[in-house]
Design a protein around this motif. Structure first.
Motif, PDB file in Angstrom:
ATOM      1  N   GLY A  32       2.280 -30.716   3.315  1.00  0.00           N
ATOM      2  CA  GLY A  32       3.472 -31.252   3.969  1.00  0.00           C
ATOM      3  C   GLY A  32       4.751 -30.792   3.301  1.00  0.00           C
ATOM      4  O   GLY A  32       5.765 -30.537   3.963  1.00  0.00           O
ATOM      5  N   LEU A  33       4.732 -30.669   1.980  1.00  0.00           N
ATOM      6  CA  LEU A  33       5.890 -30.134   1.254  1.00  0.00           C
ATOM      7  C   LEU A  33       6.151 -28.698   1.680  1.00  0.00           C
ATOM      8  O   LEU A  33       7.275 -28.337   2.026  1.00  0.00           O
ATOM      9  CB  LEU A  33       5.656 -30.215  -0.257  1.00  0.00           C
ATOM     10  CG  LEU A  33       6.675 -29.475  -1.134  1.00  0.00           C
ATOM     11  CD1 LEU A  33       8.071 -30.073  -0.992  1.00  0.00           C
ATOM     12  CD2 LEU A  33       6.218 -29.474  -2.583  1.00  0.00           C
ATOM     13  N   LEU A  34       5.103 -27.874   1.679  1.00  0.00           N
ATOM     14  CA  LEU A  34       5.259 -26.481   2.107  1.00  0.00           C
ATOM     15  C   LEU A  34       5.756 -26.407   3.548  1.00  0.00           C
ATOM     16  O   LEU A  34       6.656 -25.629   3.863  1.00  0.00           O
ATOM     17  CB  LEU A  34       3.938 -25.733   1.943  1.00  0.00           C
ATOM     18  CG  LEU A  34       3.914 -24.283   2.448  1.00  0.00           C
ATOM     19  CD1 LEU A  34       4.969 -23.428   1.769  1.00  0.00           C
ATOM     20  CD2 LEU A  34       2.527 -23.688   2.260  1.00  0.00           C
ATOM     21  N   ARG A  35       5.196 -27.229   4.412  1.00  0.00           N
ATOM     22  CA  ARG A  35       5.621 -27.234   5.822  1.00  0.00           C
ATOM     23  C   ARG A  35       7.103 -27.608   5.938  1.00  0.00           C
ATOM     24  O   ARG A  35       7.849 -27.001   6.705  1.00  0.00           O
ATOM     25  CB  ARG A  35       4.770 -28.209   6.625  1.00  0.00           C
ATOM     26  CG  ARG A  35       3.319 -27.770   6.774  1.00  0.00           C
ATOM     27  CD  ARG A  35       2.444 -28.839   7.420  1.00  0.00           C
ATOM     28  NE  ARG A  35       3.031 -29.284   8.680  1.00  0.00           N
ATOM     29  CZ  ARG A  35       2.970 -30.551   9.120  1.00  0.00           C
ATOM     30  NH1 ARG A  35       2.345 -31.480   8.416  1.00  0.00           N
ATOM     31  NH2 ARG A  35       3.504 -30.866  10.269  1.00  0.00           N
ATOM     32  N   GLY A  36       7.526 -28.613   5.183  1.00  0.00           N
ATOM     33  CA  GLY A  36       8.921 -29.045   5.235  1.00  0.00           C
ATOM     34  C   GLY A  36       9.871 -27.983   4.712  1.00  0.00           C
ATOM     35  O   GLY A  36      10.930 -27.732   5.307  1.00  0.00           O
ATOM     36  N   VAL A  37       9.511 -27.352   3.612  1.00  0.00           N
ATOM     37  CA  VAL A  37      10.349 -26.275   3.071  1.00  0.00           C
ATOM     38  C   VAL A  37      10.384 -25.116   4.066  1.00  0.00           C
ATOM     39  O   VAL A  37      11.437 -24.519   4.303  1.00  0.00           O
ATOM     40  CB  VAL A  37       9.846 -25.838   1.673  1.00  0.00           C
ATOM     41  CG1 VAL A  37      10.525 -24.557   1.221  1.00  0.00           C
ATOM     42  CG2 VAL A  37      10.066 -26.967   0.661  1.00  0.00           C
ATOM     43  N   TRP A  38       9.249 -24.792   4.677  1.00  0.00           N
ATOM     44  CA  TRP A  38       9.202 -23.740   5.702  1.00  0.00           C
ATOM     45  C   TRP A  38      10.223 -24.048   6.807  1.00  0.00           C
ATOM     46  O   TRP A  38      11.013 -23.186   7.199  1.00  0.00           O
ATOM     47  CB  TRP A  38       7.791 -23.660   6.286  1.00  0.00           C
ATOM     48  CG  TRP A  38       7.595 -22.583   7.324  1.00  0.00           C
ATOM     49  CD1 TRP A  38       8.130 -22.544   8.584  1.00  0.00           C
ATOM     50  CD2 TRP A  38       6.806 -21.398   7.184  1.00  0.00           C
ATOM     51  NE1 TRP A  38       7.711 -21.414   9.244  1.00  0.00           N
ATOM     52  CE2 TRP A  38       6.909 -20.694   8.409  1.00  0.00           C
ATOM     53  CE3 TRP A  38       6.020 -20.882   6.174  1.00  0.00           C
ATOM     54  CZ2 TRP A  38       6.250 -19.489   8.619  1.00  0.00           C
ATOM     55  CZ3 TRP A  38       5.358 -19.679   6.388  1.00  0.00           C
ATOM     56  CH2 TRP A  38       5.488 -18.994   7.599  1.00  0.00           C
TER      57      TRP A  38
END
Length: 143
Positions: A31-37
């Motif tokens: 979810g962190l990676l998705r949000g930063v993306w």
């Protein structure tokens, strides 16, 4: 400062919530990676289906690694740059199921990740963490 790192640091303190991806409210490592993306690149490249805490471990399915190869630029593990996506294998013989974002390189290397029981934190990329890195990717950003 690298814009991926800047965006990831904006998530620091977000509580750990499995399958979530909402800055300040909750996220897991993906979810962190998705949000930063979303903040740095734009819409996510595909919808993420529901997933269990074991991340396909019983089947031996390297789901995260395949997704990384499909949507990001593979790099050599020792070619560290700020903003790289790190894929970790948490135990020998298990699948890779933890991700983080490289925040600093060199002697003070660190990464940002959402960690169960801790939320989103920046951790030293110490030897115990570094030996768990199985893949490194660059986000597909045109600079």
């Amino acid at each position: 400062m690298n814009r991926v790192v800047y965006a990831a640091r904006g998530w620091l303190g977000t509580p750990y919530v499995h399958q979530a991806s909402c800055r300040g409210a909750g996220c897991d490592c993906l979810g962190l990676l998705r949000g930063v993306w979303r903040e740095v690149i734009g819409p996510e490249p595909e919808e993420v289906p529901a997933y269990s805490m074991d991340w396909s471990e019983p089947q031996g399915d390297e789901r995260l690694w395949r997704a990384g190869l499909q949507h990001m630029v593979p790099k050599a593990r020792d070619d560290a740059a700020e903003g790289d996506v790190l894929l970790f294998r948490m135990r020998d013989g298990s699948i890779a199921k933890h991700v983080g974002l490289q925040a600093r390189t060199g002697g003070m290397a660190s990464f940002i990740h959402a960690y169960s029981g801790h939320g989103v934190i920046e951790s030293a990329l110490s030897a115990p963490w570094a030996r768990r890195v199985v893949a490194r990717f660059a986000l597909p950003i045109g600079d």
